[in-house]
Motif scaffolding. Structure first.
Motif, PDB file in Angstrom:
ATOM      1  N   ALA A  90      30.883  13.295  31.767  1.00 38.72           N
ATOM      2  CA  ALA A  90      30.018  13.803  32.840  1.00 38.72           C
ATOM      3  C   ALA A  90      29.978  12.825  34.006  1.00 38.72           C
ATOM      4  CB  ALA A  90      28.608  14.053  32.305  1.00 38.72           C
ATOM      5  N   GLY A  91      29.928  11.515  33.715  1.00 41.47           N
ATOM      6  CA  GLY A  91      29.943  10.509  34.777  1.00 41.47           C
ATOM      7  C   GLY A  91      31.207  10.561  35.607  1.00 41.47           C
ATOM      8  N   VAL A  92      32.349  10.748  34.924  1.00 39.32           N
ATOM      9  CA  VAL A  92      33.622  10.858  35.640  1.00 39.32           C
ATOM     10  C   VAL A  92      33.612  12.076  36.556  1.00 39.32           C
ATOM     11  CG1 VAL A  92      36.104  11.222  35.383  1.00 39.32           C
ATOM     12  CG2 VAL A  92      34.910   9.668  33.822  1.00 39.32           C
ATOM     13  N   ARG A  93      33.150  13.205  36.038  1.00 42.54           N
ATOM     14  CA  ARG A  93      33.146  14.434  36.834  1.00 42.54           C
ATOM     15  C   ARG A  93      32.169  14.341  38.002  1.00 42.54           C
ATOM     16  NH1 ARG A  93      31.340  18.780  33.885  1.00 42.54           N
ATOM     17  NH2 ARG A  93      30.678  17.526  32.102  1.00 42.54           N
ATOM     18  N   ALA A  96      33.791  12.147  40.753  1.00 45.63           N
ATOM     19  CA  ALA A  96      34.826  12.892  41.478  1.00 45.63           C
ATOM     20  C   ALA A  96      34.215  13.957  42.377  1.00 45.63           C
ATOM     21  CB  ALA A  96      35.788  13.532  40.478  1.00 45.63           C
ATOM     22  N   ALA A  97      33.208  14.657  41.875  1.00 42.51           N
ATOM     23  CA  ALA A  97      32.578  15.725  42.656  1.00 42.51           C
ATOM     24  C   ALA A  97      31.875  15.184  43.891  1.00 42.51           C
ATOM     25  CB  ALA A  97      31.596  16.502  41.780  1.00 42.51           C
ATOM     26  N   LEU A  98      31.271  14.011  43.779  1.00 43.91           N
ATOM     27  CA  LEU A  98      30.619  13.408  44.945  1.00 43.91           C
ATOM     28  C   LEU A  98      31.635  13.069  46.021  1.00 43.91           C
ATOM     29  CD1 LEU A  98      27.986  11.111  43.188  1.00 43.91           C
ATOM     30  CD2 LEU A  98      27.485  13.028  44.715  1.00 43.91           C
ATOM     31  N   VAL A  99      32.776  12.538  45.623  1.00 44.09           N
ATOM     32  CA  VAL A  99      33.828  12.235  46.603  1.00 44.09           C
ATOM     33  C   VAL A  99      34.297  13.511  47.284  1.00 44.09           C
ATOM     34  CG1 VAL A  99      36.216  11.435  46.849  1.00 44.09           C
ATOM     35  CG2 VAL A  99      34.574  10.103  45.511  1.00 44.09           C
ATOM     36  N   ALA A 124      39.568  10.254  42.455  1.00 41.64           N
ATOM     37  CA  ALA A 124      39.497  11.317  43.462  1.00 41.64           C
ATOM     38  C   ALA A 124      39.875  10.818  44.850  1.00 41.64           C
ATOM     39  CB  ALA A 124      38.096  11.920  43.477  1.00 41.64           C
ATOM     40  N   GLY A 125      40.218   9.526  44.947  1.00 46.41           N
ATOM     41  CA  GLY A 125      40.643   8.963  46.223  1.00 46.41           C
ATOM     42  C   GLY A 125      39.516   8.538  47.128  1.00 46.41           C
ATOM     43  N   GLY A 126      38.310   8.366  46.568  1.00 47.11           N
ATOM     44  CA  GLY A 126      37.165   7.985  47.390  1.00 47.11           C
ATOM     45  C   GLY A 126      36.857   6.503  47.329  1.00 47.11           C
ATOM     46  N   ASP A 236      24.212  20.587  34.662  1.00 50.75           N
ATOM     47  CA  ASP A 236      25.450  21.112  35.234  1.00 50.75           C
ATOM     48  C   ASP A 236      25.911  20.213  36.379  1.00 50.75           C
ATOM     49  OD1 ASP A 236      27.345  23.581  35.543  1.00 50.75           O
ATOM     50  OD2 ASP A 236      26.592  23.157  37.563  1.00 50.75           O
ATOM     51  N   VAL A 237      27.160  19.783  36.327  1.00 49.97           N
ATOM     52  CA  VAL A 237      27.662  18.856  37.341  1.00 49.97           C
ATOM     53  C   VAL A 237      27.586  19.463  38.733  1.00 49.97           C
ATOM     54  CG1 VAL A 237      29.707  17.637  38.190  1.00 49.97           C
ATOM     55  CG2 VAL A 237      29.130  17.568  35.759  1.00 49.97           C
TER      56      VAL A 237
END
Length: 250
Positions: A90-93, A96-99, A124-126, A236-237
């Motif tokens: 969940a932390g990984v997702r 990535a979602a924030l980026v 995610a390239g952020g 939910d992410v």
């Protein structure tokens, strides 16, 4: 005084911005020489005035490193969260979602949930930020941090967590996570910060705390029912990202 040939008389002495003449002239070494030759006592490095200078330098370094960071969200969670677990994933997702939503990700820079969020942001390239702290038992920065600052003082680090973030996502964590959570809640409650959404991720983990806040703090009048609106609870992410970013869209 200058003589007719332009040389300086031994009756005149310049010490930085200070001019001394006649009986005010001091004998001895220069300021540079005293600095470079000095091997005096070292107790002064442990005095409060010197600590103030260290504290000031930490603020300067932290502010300087993060001033051009842009919109960011701080993600907190346990350093003990194992890799390969649902919480780590969940932390990984979330990172990535924030980026993908246009934010940099700030964590404490350590292992566990912090590493997970940094990993998601990095892959995610952020911009993946770690704000570390000097501890006797803590590992260094995780491998997914691409902008890191280490601090001696918790309060300087905590200032940077809030100053350069537009919201918090709080994964399951221990005392350090609770410390950051309740400081943020207090700052929002007292209006020291504005427009600062806080999302607790993982209802199974946080529901007991939320029940205690509602049934004990609020019921006994130690907090206002309105204070329960200072944070959101999500599993939910996508919902968590929407909640933490909706008030601070970029």
């Amino acid at each position: 005084m200058a003589n007719p040939e332009g040389a300086y008389s031994p009756e005149e002495q310049r010490l930085g911005p200070v001019l001394r003449r006649h009986d005010q002239v001091q004998t001895g070494t220069t300021t540079d020489q005293r600095l470079l030759d000095s091997e005096g006592p070292s107790e002064w490095v442990h005095t409060d005035p010197w600590r103030v200078m260290r504290i000031q330098s930490e603020f300067v370094e932290g502010f300087g490193a993060l001033a051009e960071l842009g919109p960011a969200v701080s993600v907190f969670g346990s350093a003990r969260t194992p890799r390969g677990t649902a919480e780590y994933d969940a932390g990984v997702r979330i990172g990535a979602a924030l980026v993908k939503a246009g934010f940099s990700v700030i964590t404490g820079g350590g292992p566990g949930a912090m590493e997970a969020a940094n990993k998601g942001a990095f892959e995610a390239g952020g911009t993946s930020v770690g704000l570390g702290i000097e501890l006797p038992f803590e590992q260094g920065m995780n491998a997914y941090v691409n902008l890191g600052v280490d601090f001696r003082y918790f309060f300087v680090r905590k200032t940077c967590f809030v100053k350069y973030a537009r919201g918090f996502v709080v994964l399951p964590g221990g005392l350090g996570t609770l410390d950051e959570l309740f400081e943020a809640l207090t700052l929002v409650q007292t209006r020291k910060v504005t427009r600062f959404p806080i999302v607790l991720f993982g209802s199974d983990y946080w529901s007991g705390l939320v029940s205690w806040l509602r049934e004990t703090l609020v019921t006994q009048g130690k907090a206002s029912p309105h204070d329960l609106e200072l944070f959101h609870l999500s599993d939910d992410v996508d919902e968590a990202i929407a909640l933490v970013t909706k008030e601070v869209g970029i």
